[in-house]
Design a protein around this motif. Structure first.
Motif, PDB file in Angstrom:
ATOM      1  N   ILE A  74       0.759  -1.219   0.040  1.00 10.13           N
ATOM      2  CA  ILE A  74       0.026  -0.038   0.060  1.00 10.13           C
ATOM      3  C   ILE A  74       0.841   1.294  -0.049  1.00 10.13           C
ATOM      4  N   ALA A  75       2.139   1.107   0.398  1.00 10.96           N
ATOM      5  CA  ALA A  75       3.042   2.180   0.507  1.00 10.96           C
ATOM      6  C   ALA A  75       3.091   3.155  -0.575  1.00 10.96           C
ATOM      7  N   PHE A  76       2.997   2.486  -2.115  1.00  8.97           N
ATOM      8  CA  PHE A  76       3.180   3.174  -2.899  1.00  8.97           C
ATOM      9  C   PHE A  76       2.116   3.126  -3.829  1.00  8.97           C
ATOM     10  N   SER A  77       0.755   2.888  -3.208  1.00  9.93           N
ATOM     11  CA  SER A  77      -0.287   2.871  -3.878  1.00  9.93           C
ATOM     12  C   SER A  77      -1.136   4.180  -4.410  1.00  9.93           C
ATOM     13  N   GLU A  78      -1.045   5.305  -3.825  1.00 10.74           N
ATOM     14  CA  GLU A  78      -1.498   6.475  -3.713  1.00 10.74           C
ATOM     15  C   GLU A  78      -0.449   7.660  -3.931  1.00 10.74           C
ATOM     16  N   PRO A  79      -0.379   8.638  -4.741  1.00  9.76           N
ATOM     17  CA  PRO A  79       0.349   9.527  -5.118  1.00  9.76           C
ATOM     18  C   PRO A  79       0.170  10.620  -4.029  1.00  9.76           C
ATOM     19  N   ALA A  80       0.991  11.662  -3.575  1.00  7.65           N
ATOM     20  CA  ALA A  80       0.844  12.574  -2.454  1.00  7.65           C
ATOM     21  C   ALA A  80       0.573  14.024  -3.203  1.00  7.65           C
ATOM     22  N   PRO A  81      -0.287  14.683  -2.861  1.00 10.41           N
ATOM     23  CA  PRO A  81      -0.547  16.053  -3.370  1.00 10.41           C
ATOM     24  C   PRO A  81       0.509  16.966  -3.538  1.00 10.41           C
ATOM     25  N   LYS A  82       0.579  17.935  -4.081  1.00  8.59           N
ATOM     26  CA  LYS A  82       1.811  18.960  -4.318  1.00  8.59           C
ATOM     27  C   LYS A  82       2.109  19.495  -3.064  1.00  8.59           C
ATOM     28  N   ASP A  83       3.140  19.715  -2.429  1.00  5.59           N
ATOM     29  CA  ASP A  83       3.612  20.069  -1.276  1.00  5.59           C
ATOM     30  C   ASP A  83       2.871  19.461   0.175  1.00  5.59           C
ATOM     31  N   GLY A  84       2.333  18.357  -0.336  1.00  7.50           N
ATOM     32  CA  GLY A  84       1.797  17.713   0.835  1.00  7.50           C
ATOM     33  C   GLY A  84       2.231  16.264   0.776  1.00  7.50           C
ATOM     34  N   VAL A  85       1.402  15.269   1.927  1.00  8.80           N
ATOM     35  CA  VAL A  85       1.729  14.113   2.086  1.00  8.80           C
ATOM     36  C   VAL A  85       0.351  13.313   1.874  1.00  8.80           C
ATOM     37  N   VAL A  86       0.334  12.055   1.681  1.00  8.64           N
ATOM     38  CA  VAL A  86      -0.954  11.283   1.823  1.00  8.64           C
ATOM     39  C   VAL A  86      -0.768  10.252   2.964  1.00  8.64           C
TER      40      VAL A  86
END
Length: 624
Positions: free
Chosen positions: A539-551
């Motif tokens: 799951i660690a690489f399943s979703e991108p993080a928003p710009k300047d943010g984290v997921v």
């Protein structure tokens, strides 16, 4: 021989080598050449069959191959071996028949042409030699027709195999994408929540336990178990007699023999006999010690005819001295040219020897090797004592002695394992060889002590009692495990709910430190990171993080629940793999895909061809 090796490296040579020397070929199994089908078959596949002899031959060959690769023979799982060999033989029969049905064959002209191109069959002028070809067949006990038939069969299988495995497609673009994915990395922060922290907050009712039992009754099975008594013997625990001088002498003789070293020293002797021979020999030795010439004294005193030639007797021949050979050899030990031995009493009288010439190899003296020889003698005596002890215990077991009686008589300690299981065995005796013996039908029925089972650190003997077969658990028997499972499920759900609440509050890196629970900064991790569990990595690489943010992602994990916080994905600009390595990677992927396609095709063939098993013959072939 070089031509033979070169031929066996070629493709027809490899096929012939497989056919003649090994029972392993396509799909891991190949039977030996047979003139006819054995009527005692264990399986009938379509129009073909597998005979008991064919199966046992393949099993024995496969067992030998596996044992060569195992550090401990007790780790070999015979049940798995039997299953793999049987599956391989059935798969081969299916493919052989399908290849024939599809008309995949090779003509005699093609086989002739291929064989004529092989140097091993060519004469000095580079022409094909019928004589060499006939010799080649004769040495392998084959006829030309047999060879051609097996060639044709194997090449047909290769055609079918290539048509399935070789069609797997995995383009380089996909390979590059796969490599790029493996090179991805990102900053990760992690917090794990243990379900046990919520166990006190949940209740499991008797009704819930009963409902679960009724729904899952068929899968709630006990393990096959016995109570196991065992004794263990290791070479280190065997009492060994002290090493004697005779033992050292024997080891030294064996050492010299291993060097194929012969005593090439030439000797001369002085022999005296009669009632005063001992005193006479001592007097002669005293004169020699004072510098007297050995040859002159031999002419004067020796009562052997060789005395007239100065006592020369040539090389030492132990057989001449019979039972006295060891004493004479000891007297000669270490003597160099010109040195004189002490008088030796033999059946001839008293003899004094000197070395007149030495052409022997430079063999170390016994004294210089004493420490090494003593260690070897001790090891030899230990091995012998260990083997004798194993034989003695096996004899007692065969005579029906109990484990306690054997242990008492041989000075060993009986150990016990309660609830020794046939599956998922985590005990100190978890080796498949031990498990198979402990659950052998005869052993269980008679509660007998087995013969010695070789394990990595010695030999064990086991005696099973109180056998409990696999059976469906009653509600009372399953109650505790069901309650534990339901409690864990409910507690995990609570842990996951809290994890989701925390994850919803994390949008930027600064939010991580604002939480009431601590997060572990793992740093830059990739898809192979050992810091994450399998579920966490997935799951660690399943979703991108928003710009300047984290997921932030909350998941149910093996432990309970996990919260993973990750920043933007990063990919290396260039793979460290060369173009050749990428091509090799693509080939491996395609081969794996092809093997999957082959297994799918075999499943289809199992539906097409009728497969009938003779369970009684199969059990007999497996020694059951």
């Amino acid at each position: 021989m070089d031509k033979l090796r070169d031929f066996l490296k070629s493709w027809p040579g490899r096929i012939l080598l497989i056919l003649c020397l090994s029972p392993l070929a396509l799909l891991g199994i190949e039977s030996y050449l047979q003139g006819s089908v054995d009527p005692n078959e264990i399986a009938h596949i379509g129009d073909s069959s597998i005979s008991i002899n064919e199966y046992q031959t393949a099993v024995n060959a496969r067992r030998s191959e596996v044992l060569d690769q195992l550090p401990d023979a007790s780790l070999l799982n015979e049940d798995v071996l039997y299953q793999q060999v049987l599956k391989g033989l059935i798969d081969r029969k299916l493919l052989e028949q399908q290849a024939g049905k599809l008309g995949m064959t090779v003509s005699d002209e093609t086989i002739n042409r291929l064989l004529r191109e092989e140097d091993i069959f060519k004469d000095a002028q580079g022409e094909f030699s019928n004589e060499k070809f006939a010799t080649f067949l004769r040495q392998r006990g084959m006829t030309k027709d047999q060879l051609f038939a097996e060639f044709r069969n194997q090449l047909s299988l290769d055609q079918l195999n290539s048509s399935i495995v070789g069609t797997a497609i995995y383009p380089m673009a996909a390979v590059n994408k796969l490599i790029d994915i493996q090179l991805e990395s990102r900053q990760v922060w992690l917090h794990r929540i243990n379900w046990q922290d919520y166990a006190d907050q949940v209740t499991v009712t008797p009704e819930a336990i009963k409902a679960y039992y009724e729904s899952h009754k068929d899968s709630l099975k006990s393990k096959a178990m016995v109570d196991l008594a065992y004794i263990q013997l290791t070479p280190q625990t065997v009492q060994v007699p002290e090493v004697t001088e005779e033992d050292i002498q024997q080891q030294y003789a064996a050492y010299k023999q291993s060097l194929t070293a012969e005593d090439d020293r030439e000797l001369a002797q002085i022999l005296v006999t009669g009632a005063d021979a001992q005193q006479q020999a001592a007097k002669i030795k005293a004169e020699l010690d004072q510098g007297a010439n050995f040859a002159q004294l031999a002419k004067r005193y020796s009562e052997d005819p060789t005395g007239q030639q100065g006592g020369a007797i040539g090389r030492f021949n132990p057989s001449v001295f019979g039972n006295d050979a060891a004493n004479v050899e000891a007297a000669l030990q270490g003597l160099t040219v010109g040195e004189v031995s002490q008088p030796v009493k033999t059946s001839y009288g008293y003899q004094i020897f000197t070395v007149t010439k030495d052409n022997s190899a430079d063999v170390p003296s016994l004294d210089s090797m004493r420490e090494e020889l003593t260690a070897k003698a001790a090891a030899y005596k230990r091995e012998a004592a260990y083997a004798d002890k194993i034989t003695a215990i096996n004899d007692l077991a065969a005579d029906g002695f109990s484990m306690e009686d054997i242990a008492q008589q041989e000075g060993l300690q009986v150990r016990n394992i309660k609830d020794y299981s046939k599956t998922d065995n985590q005990s100190v005796l978890s080796q498949p060889a031990v498990i198979n013996q402990a659950f052998d039908d005869f052993t269980i029925h008679d509660q007998a002590v087995t013969t010695g089972i070789e394990v990595a650190n010695g030999t064990v003997w086991v005696q099973p009692t109180n056998y409990r077969p696999i059976q469906t658990l009653s509600l009372d028997q399953a109650r505790n495990s069901i309650a534990q499972l339901l409690r864990q499920q409910k507690a995990t759900k609570l842990a996951l709910n809290d994890a989701k609440k925390i994850a919803q509050t994390i949008k930027v890196p600064a939010d991580i430190n604002k939480q009431s629970v601590p997060f572990q900064a793992l740093g830059q991790v990739n898809r192979q990171s050992p810091q994450l569990s399998n579920k966490e990595r997935s799951i660690a690489f399943s979703e991108p993080a928003p710009k300047d943010g984290v997921v932030a992602i909350a998941i149910e994990s093996e432990q309970g629940a996990s919260i993973l916080v990750a920043d933007a994905l990063q990919t290396q600009s260039k793979s460290a793999l060369s173009d050749e390595q990428k091509a090799q990677t693509a080939a491996i992927i395609r081969d794996n895909l092809g093997q999957d396609q082959l297994q799918d095709y075999l499943e289809y063939l199992r539906m097409v061809y009728d497969i009938k098993m003779n369970e009684a013959n199969l059990a007999g072939a497996q020694g059951r």
